[in-house]
Design a protein around this motif. Sequence first.
Motif, PDB file in Angstrom:
ATOM      1  N   PHE A 363      18.473  -1.127 -52.911  1.00 48.06           N
ATOM      2  CA  PHE A 363      18.732  -1.863 -51.671  1.00 48.06           C
ATOM      3  C   PHE A 363      19.173  -3.282 -52.022  1.00 48.06           C
ATOM      4  CE2 PHE A 363      15.855   1.515 -50.666  1.00 48.06           C
ATOM      5  CZ  PHE A 363      16.258   1.956 -49.408  1.00 48.06           C
ATOM      6  N   LEU A 364      20.204  -3.745 -51.335  1.00 47.49           N
ATOM      7  CA  LEU A 364      20.690  -5.102 -51.573  1.00 47.49           C
ATOM      8  C   LEU A 364      20.620  -5.916 -50.288  1.00 47.49           C
ATOM      9  CD1 LEU A 364      23.989  -4.389 -53.581  1.00 47.49           C
ATOM     10  CD2 LEU A 364      21.713  -4.865 -54.510  1.00 47.49           C
ATOM     11  N   ALA A 365      20.241  -7.180 -50.399  1.00 53.36           N
ATOM     12  CA  ALA A 365      20.274  -8.083 -49.232  1.00 53.36           C
ATOM     13  C   ALA A 365      20.215  -9.527 -49.698  1.00 53.36           C
ATOM     14  CB  ALA A 365      19.116  -7.802 -48.280  1.00 53.36           C
ATOM     15  N   GLY A 366      20.338 -10.409 -48.741  1.00 50.82           N
ATOM     16  CA  GLY A 366      20.201 -11.837 -49.019  1.00 50.82           C
ATOM     17  C   GLY A 366      21.521 -12.561 -48.930  1.00 50.82           C
ATOM     18  N   GLU A 367      22.600 -11.848 -49.061  1.00 53.37           N
ATOM     19  CA  GLU A 367      23.944 -12.427 -49.030  1.00 53.37           C
ATOM     20  C   GLU A 367      24.909 -11.251 -48.927  1.00 53.37           C
ATOM     21  OE1 GLU A 367      25.377 -13.548 -52.946  1.00 53.37           O
ATOM     22  OE2 GLU A 367      23.812 -12.341 -53.843  1.00 53.37           O
ATOM     23  N   ARG A 368      26.174 -11.550 -48.695  1.00 55.12           N
ATOM     24  CA  ARG A 368      27.157 -10.482 -48.571  1.00 55.12           C
ATOM     25  C   ARG A 368      27.259  -9.706 -49.885  1.00 55.12           C
ATOM     26  NH1 ARG A 368      31.865  -8.320 -46.682  1.00 55.12           N
ATOM     27  NH2 ARG A 368      33.480  -8.277 -48.267  1.00 55.12           N
ATOM     28  N   ALA A 369      27.242  -8.387 -49.780  1.00 51.32           N
ATOM     29  CA  ALA A 369      27.429  -7.548 -50.973  1.00 51.32           C
ATOM     30  C   ALA A 369      28.905  -7.153 -50.994  1.00 51.32           C
ATOM     31  CB  ALA A 369      26.553  -6.306 -50.884  1.00 51.32           C
ATOM     32  N   ASP A 370      29.626  -7.630 -51.989  1.00 50.49           N
ATOM     33  CA  ASP A 370      31.057  -7.317 -52.021  1.00 50.49           C
ATOM     34  C   ASP A 370      31.246  -5.848 -52.423  1.00 50.49           C
ATOM     35  OD1 ASP A 370      30.038  -8.840 -54.461  1.00 50.49           O
ATOM     36  OD2 ASP A 370      31.726  -7.701 -55.268  1.00 50.49           O
TER      37      ASP A 370
END
Length: 630
Positions: A363-370
């Motif tokens: 899971f990714l978060a905190g800022e835009r994931a390119d």
Amino acid sequence: MSEAYQRALNASIADRDAFWSEAANALDWITPPQTVYDTKEGWFKGGTLNTAYNSLDRHIAAGRGDAVALIYDSPATGQIKQFTYSELLEESGRVAAMLRRLDVKKGDRVVLYMPMIPQTVFAMLACARIGAIHSVVFGGFAALELAKRIDDAAPDVILAASCGIEGSRVIEYKPMVDEALELASHKVGHVVVFQREARRAELHPPRDLDWEELRAQSINDPIPSPETMASGDPLYILYTSGTTGTPKGVVRDNGSHAVALTWSMANIYGIGKGDPFWAASDVGWVVGHSYIVYAPLLVGATTVLFEGKPVGTPDPGTFWRTIVRHGVKSFFTAPTAIRAIRKEDPDATFLRDIGTGDLRAIFLAGERADPDTIGWLEDKSGLPVIDHWWQTELGWPAIASCFALGDLRRKRGSAGFPVPGYEFVVLGEDGQPVETGESGAITIKEPLAPGAFRSLWNNKPGYDRNFASFPGYYETGDAGYFDDEGFLHIMGRTDDIINVAGHRLSTGQMEQIVAEQDGIAECAVIGADDAIKGMIPVAFIVARAGAAEPAVLVRQVIAAVREELGAVAALKTAYVVPQLPKTRSGKILRNLLRKIVNGEEYLIPATIEDPAVPDLIRNALAAQETSAHG
Ligand code: COA
Ligand code: AMP
């Protein structure tokens, strides 16, 4: 779309109260709530509980005292330590007893300025146990920022460590605390210092107390029993960047926070009793509060507390090694960490050699994931990489693919779909919903889901500002659009907040600091694209007549931001320019500055006051870059 997700979403809208009432049943309440949602009093009115009890004691009472609760894995110090639920209760109970000795009571504030060590988790749980309100301040913030938080929270006690270890560097924390206390108007009773071997701190008695000595004195004190907390009583204050120079003290409650986090573990991350879970964040940020400390413990899982960096501690294989070593099932990190790993290991040889063990999703978060980074990670890991979106104010994911509900729909560049409990509406400037595919302000219809903030500490007025532009809707500060498949795309902020390596910062605040320096006539700070950190701040300064040389000014403003805001601001680039581009009404054209510094093509806006300025700036940047490298 998975049926389970659709069912949950429908239920959360059609019968919100039944939906959250069922979710609330997963917790042990001292008094069950009388109502699920009350416009005036919020979620779970009448309910009482204790968050630490729900995170620790009840699992032990259910016979799981020997299950591992916390794994401290510190490549920074070479240590790996495990704490069972019983041990974590004993350790946090001991800190609770220490706080009691210092007369800390329910409702008192305790500021923590501590790194990624078990004592930080003990301290947070200790506060939760006795009903004290913790406020963890991220170690990358400088003394002045710490002072602002001390003045706002007015703690009786500060818990600190002598130092943090950032990669290969030791950062002394205690001198920062000393300086902050000199700067702050509020006077604290005591500073309790955990001495780390890497750098012991000088203590100033009688104010400063040694953590271990206090612990030894309280060793025979009974562990305080969990305080009865109303659902709406504050659990913690977490300061985040707002649109003013003053940090926003987001207040989190006890009851709805515990309900929301528990729901999220089962339905988004797919984590329950005994499952190892790792959020590679920092306890100083909301991700750390929610997903290093509270959520995994509330559901009886095993949480990993990692004191290291994605690269350099010791190599770009450290994340995969940690995942395999502890059998992590779901993993959460920021895209910037993956970009940093990819830069050092573009072919993912470490990942290939080490593998991902029992991991099922990233899971990714905190800022835009390119999209490129997501594509690389999915390709190399063979796992679903799920971008999801939330904010300190909300406390837990609001846009996601609910993986544990079997929803694996993903589109690179989108953060997913509204999480049950959140009703998203994209509004135009006229306050009306825009068409599908059209961009606007991302808002959430009131009421916000359980777990979300309901006030700022000290009832600061900033809370209402979030609802001022669009009455009845919470303005997230992000812009974006729904596409025709229902994916929500986040395009960026509508205010001056930027995300630097997943850290939320205010360019407005940096501007204030820069503007105060000698020789500065005016300035603008914008977020420029960065291949690793996503964004980095860049300052444009106009010098006063007779000011110091440009190179001196640049060094001065960079040093000032680091000194006043902290290293985490990462302001490393500043340019002296002849003028700032402005509209005829005097508004700085920040987008234009962003394009110039990103090396993008730009059109001269029709509203510009002086069309010659953009080219003058571009030339000034080129000249300074030549002189910096020449
Ligand atoms: N205590 C003290 N100083 C800290 C700190 C802390 N907890 N965290 C960061 N800093 C300092 C760093 O040492 C660095 O100082 P420097 O300018 O003297 O080198 C500065 O703040 C900037 O730190 P950071 O933005 O972390 O950059 P970095 O170059 O040290 O590391 C990454 C780059 C990508 C490896 C790192 O930013 C990273 O791991 N990011 C992921 C962030 C994350 O998980 N965020 C959570 C949101 S979900
Ligand atoms: P924070 O309060 O530090 O969690 O920062 C919240 C802000 O980070 C959001 O308002 C967004 O601007 C940004 N953000 C968080 N997650 C995402 C994401 N998945 N995609 C794009 N931006 C994000």
